[in-house]
Design an enzyme around this catalytic site. Structure first.
Site, PDB file in Angstrom:
ATOM      1  N   GLN A 195      38.492  35.526  42.684  1.00 23.64           N
ATOM      2  CA  GLN A 195      39.920  35.967  44.256  1.00 23.64           C
ATOM      3  C   GLN A 195      40.052  34.901  45.226  1.00 23.64           C
ATOM      4  O   GLN A 195      40.628  35.386  46.344  1.00 23.64           O
ATOM      5  CB  GLN A 195      39.188  37.033  44.065  1.00 23.64           C
ATOM      6  CG  GLN A 195      39.381  38.099  44.073  1.00 23.64           C
ATOM      7  CD  GLN A 195      40.934  38.691  42.753  1.00 23.64           C
ATOM      8  OE1 GLN A 195      42.280  38.810  43.742  1.00 23.64           O
ATOM      9  NE2 GLN A 195      41.428  40.271  41.958  1.00 23.64           N
ATOM     10  N   HIS A 209      32.572  42.871  40.182  1.00 23.90           N
ATOM     11  CA  HIS A 209      34.291  42.922  39.424  1.00 23.90           C
ATOM     12  C   HIS A 209      32.947  43.569  37.952  1.00 23.90           C
ATOM     13  O   HIS A 209      31.820  42.416  37.808  1.00 23.90           O
ATOM     14  CB  HIS A 209      34.644  41.921  38.730  1.00 23.90           C
ATOM     15  CG  HIS A 209      36.145  42.519  37.827  1.00 23.90           C
ATOM     16  ND1 HIS A 209      35.820  41.999  37.332  1.00 23.90           N
ATOM     17  CD2 HIS A 209      36.658  41.894  38.106  1.00 23.90           C
ATOM     18  CE1 HIS A 209      36.928  42.470  36.045  1.00 23.90           C
ATOM     19  NE2 HIS A 209      38.034  42.314  37.073  1.00 23.90           N
ATOM     20  N   CYS A 212      37.959  47.807  37.443  1.00 23.43           N
ATOM     21  CA  CYS A 212      36.331  47.221  37.248  1.00 23.43           C
ATOM     22  C   CYS A 212      35.162  46.632  37.955  1.00 23.43           C
ATOM     23  O   CYS A 212      34.596  45.833  37.632  1.00 23.43           O
ATOM     24  CB  CYS A 212      36.880  45.649  35.983  1.00 23.43           C
ATOM     25  SG  CYS A 212      38.616  45.906  35.122  1.00 23.43           S
ATOM     26  N   ASP A 262      30.984  33.767  42.088  1.00 25.00           N
ATOM     27  CA  ASP A 262      32.840  34.265  40.801  1.00 25.00           C
ATOM     28  C   ASP A 262      34.258  33.960  41.732  1.00 25.00           C
ATOM     29  O   ASP A 262      34.269  35.108  42.775  1.00 25.00           O
ATOM     30  CB  ASP A 262      32.581  35.636  40.768  1.00 25.00           C
ATOM     31  CG  ASP A 262      33.728  36.609  40.194  1.00 25.00           C
ATOM     32  OD1 ASP A 262      34.940  35.743  39.907  1.00 25.00           O
ATOM     33  OD2 ASP A 262      34.021  38.319  39.465  1.00 25.00           O
ATOM     34  N   LYS A 309      45.292  34.447  38.025  1.00 21.61           N
ATOM     35  CA  LYS A 309      45.030  34.799  39.622  1.00 21.61           C
ATOM     36  C   LYS A 309      45.746  33.637  40.317  1.00 21.61           C
ATOM     37  O   LYS A 309      45.775  34.624  41.861  1.00 21.61           O
ATOM     38  CB  LYS A 309      43.854  35.265  40.374  1.00 21.61           C
ATOM     39  CG  LYS A 309      43.519  36.941  38.667  1.00 21.61           C
ATOM     40  CD  LYS A 309      42.524  36.902  39.569  1.00 21.61           C
ATOM     41  CE  LYS A 309      41.807  37.798  38.272  1.00 21.61           C
ATOM     42  NZ  LYS A 309      42.444  38.902  38.509  1.00 21.61           N
TER      43      LYS A 309
HETATM   44  C1  LIG Z   1      36.142  39.549  41.762  1.00 18.35           C
HETATM   45  C2  LIG Z   1      37.012  39.373  40.083  1.00 18.35           C
HETATM   46  N1  LIG Z   1      35.849  38.997  38.985  1.00 18.35           N
HETATM   47  C3  LIG Z   1      37.037  38.264  38.167  1.00 18.35           C
HETATM   48  C4  LIG Z   1      37.483  38.711  37.685  1.00 18.35           C
HETATM   49  C5  LIG Z   1      37.857  38.709  35.602  1.00 18.35           C
HETATM   50  O1  LIG Z   1      38.926  37.890  35.958  1.00 18.35           O
HETATM   51  P1  LIG Z   1      39.457  37.413  34.108  1.00 18.35           P
HETATM   52  O2  LIG Z   1      40.198  39.263  33.953  1.00 18.35           O
HETATM   53  O3  LIG Z   1      41.068  37.117  34.823  1.00 18.35           O
HETATM   54  O4  LIG Z   1      38.960  36.940  33.550  1.00 18.35           O
HETATM   55  C6  LIG Z   1      38.614  39.671  38.330  1.00 18.35           C
HETATM   56  C7  LIG Z   1      39.544  40.530  37.803  1.00 18.35           C
HETATM   57  O5  LIG Z   1      40.743  40.616  38.164  1.00 18.35           O
HETATM   58  C8  LIG Z   1      37.838  39.800  40.155  1.00 18.35           C
HETATM   59  O6  LIG Z   1      38.953  40.346  40.571  1.00 18.35           O
END
Ligand SMILES: Cc1ncc(COP(=O)(O)O)c(C=O)c1O
Length: 422
Positions: A215, A135, A378, A212, A238
């Protein structure tokens, strides 16, 4: 602060859970005229009443400033905030609550490590490794810090199924590698990466690993001591919790080697005209007035998920994904991305239908009450690897059911009919 109990309860064997009954915990499904088929939980999950109630309770009865007052309301506000930290530490089996830093989001957590840790440790010629499926939140902070420090951002490639080839990737890391930053579950492909194995191979070269977990935490059992990762980032929203709060887990020595990202109230020991010193960890990383209601709602979400059982949630979502995969596969002209269903994948399915723009599919799906996402999610470097600019994406959570999948398939067939696709 008391240490967190060692044994994680997250991997308990699932007992039979009535997921259809749990749907009633989510008020959003009782509102509106048309049934809501919410298949966008990878963007943000819906909230159960207990989370909403915990936030109401906080603002109605328990609200006060955190770590700033000596009167009873302020003291109990501080206690609630620190209790939430213990709950989150317990949820991921951190060794100690002080290893949990509350942030605004997974994004902020990753930026904290990039700016506060990597920027201090990178030398020209060093490498940071990320995978092709990251992401932007786990890509751009590293791209910038590498540019600023004359270091190299390196990419762990994917195979044609969207999996990391573990054996090949082991050979990639070497003496200049300073960090591996990798997602546990891809928000596009649904791939579940073998984090334990990646960490074990990184350890042989003394390379720290940031996971990260945006998810994965709240969707499957995640135990940071078992993974042995150095940092782990996630967001409450999430995980059926509120927006505006997330956390960074860090091993104590890694956090001690991290500079705060934000400076201001609450994070100092002493401030003088010429120099200042920081408060203990984790307060050092939480400048400004803490998000009490967010932390309370986050803890309520973690308790809610833990009471259901993370293993049971994982299995339920996986069976929904398998059913959806099977039904979607039978639609003419559809292309499903990511690993085959038998492989390690979570509750996310991205797809395209030749010649139809994913936005058109999402628009027509919306008319059927089906909420799916369309776009690059993203993940533009991943889209470049897939050779597309965007995909449609359906993602599942514990409140979804077979009716949602039937509605999704009907919506896609309708989109094909309206747009003249054969
Ligand atoms: C794999 C992953 N990493 C990071 C993020 C970023 O999360 P946040 O927007 O809650 O900071 C997302 C959000 O969709 C994500 O899917």
């Amino acid at each position: 602060m008391e240490p967190v109990p060692r044994k994680s309860e997250l991997s308990r064997d699932p007992v039979a859970v009535d997921f259809e009954a749990l749907r009633a915990d989510f008020p959003i499904f009782a509102t509106g005229q048309q049934p809501l088929h919410y298949l966008d939980s990878a963007a943000s999950a819906q909230k159960p009443a207990c989370v909403i109630e915990s936030i109401n309770q906080c603002y109605n009865h328990d609200y006060g400033p955190v770590h700033r007052g000596l009167y009873p309301l302020a003291e109990s506000a501080s206690e609630h905030y620190e209790a939430a930290r213990r709950t989150i530490a317990h949820f991921i089996n951190a060794a100690h609550p002080d290893q949990i830093v509350f942030t605004r989001s997974a994004t902020e957590s990753i930026n904290l490590v990039a700016q506060g840790w990597a920027a201090r440790h990178l030398q020209p010629g060093d490498e940071i490794w990320v995978s092709q499926m990251e992401h932007h939140s786990n890509f751009l902070p590293w791209q910038r810090v590498c540019k600023n420090r004359d270091a190299r951002l390196r990419i762990i490639p994917l195979d044609s199924e969207g999996l990391i080839d573990l054996e090949k990737s082991k050979g990639l890391f070497g003496k200049n590698s300073r960090l591996i930053a990798i997602t546990q579950v891809s928000n596009v492909l649904g791939t579940i990466n073998p984090i334990r194995e990646i960490v074990a191979s990184a350890k042989q070269h003394n390379i720290p690993v940031l996971v990260d977990a945006a998810q994965s935490v709240g969707h499957m059992p995640v135990d940071v001591q078992d993974l042995d990762c150095d940092f782990l980032a996630a967001s409450a929203h999430k995980m059926c919790g509120p927006t505006g709060i997330g956390f960074l887990y860090g091993k104590s020595d890694r956090l001690a080697a991290t500079e705060p990202l934000l400076l201001g109230g609450g994070m100092v020991d002493e401030v003088n005209i010429d120099s200042s010193s920081w408060a203990e960890i984790p307060a050092r990383f939480e400048a400004g007035s803490p998000n009490l209601a967010g932390a309370v709602g986050f803890a309520a979400a973690a308790d809610y998920l833990r009471n259901i059982g993370l293993r049971a949630i994982e299995q339920q979502v996986k069976s929904l994904m398998l059913l959806a995969y099977e039904k979607l596969s039978s639609i003419g002209g559809i292309h499903l991305y990511g690993p085959a269903p038998g492989l390690n994948r979570g509750g996310i399915i991205s797809f395209n239908i030749g010649g139809i723009h994913p936005h058109d599919i999402a628009h027509i799906a919306a008319e059927h009450g089906v909420a799916i996402r369309a776009g690059h999610h993203c993940c533009q470097p991943l889209m470049q690897h897939l050779g597309v600019s965007s995909t449609a994406r359906a993602s599942f959570n514990l409140y979804n059911n077979e009716r949602d999948i039937t509605a999704l398939v009907a919506a896609i067939l309708d989109a094909k009919r309206i747009l003249g696709h054969r």
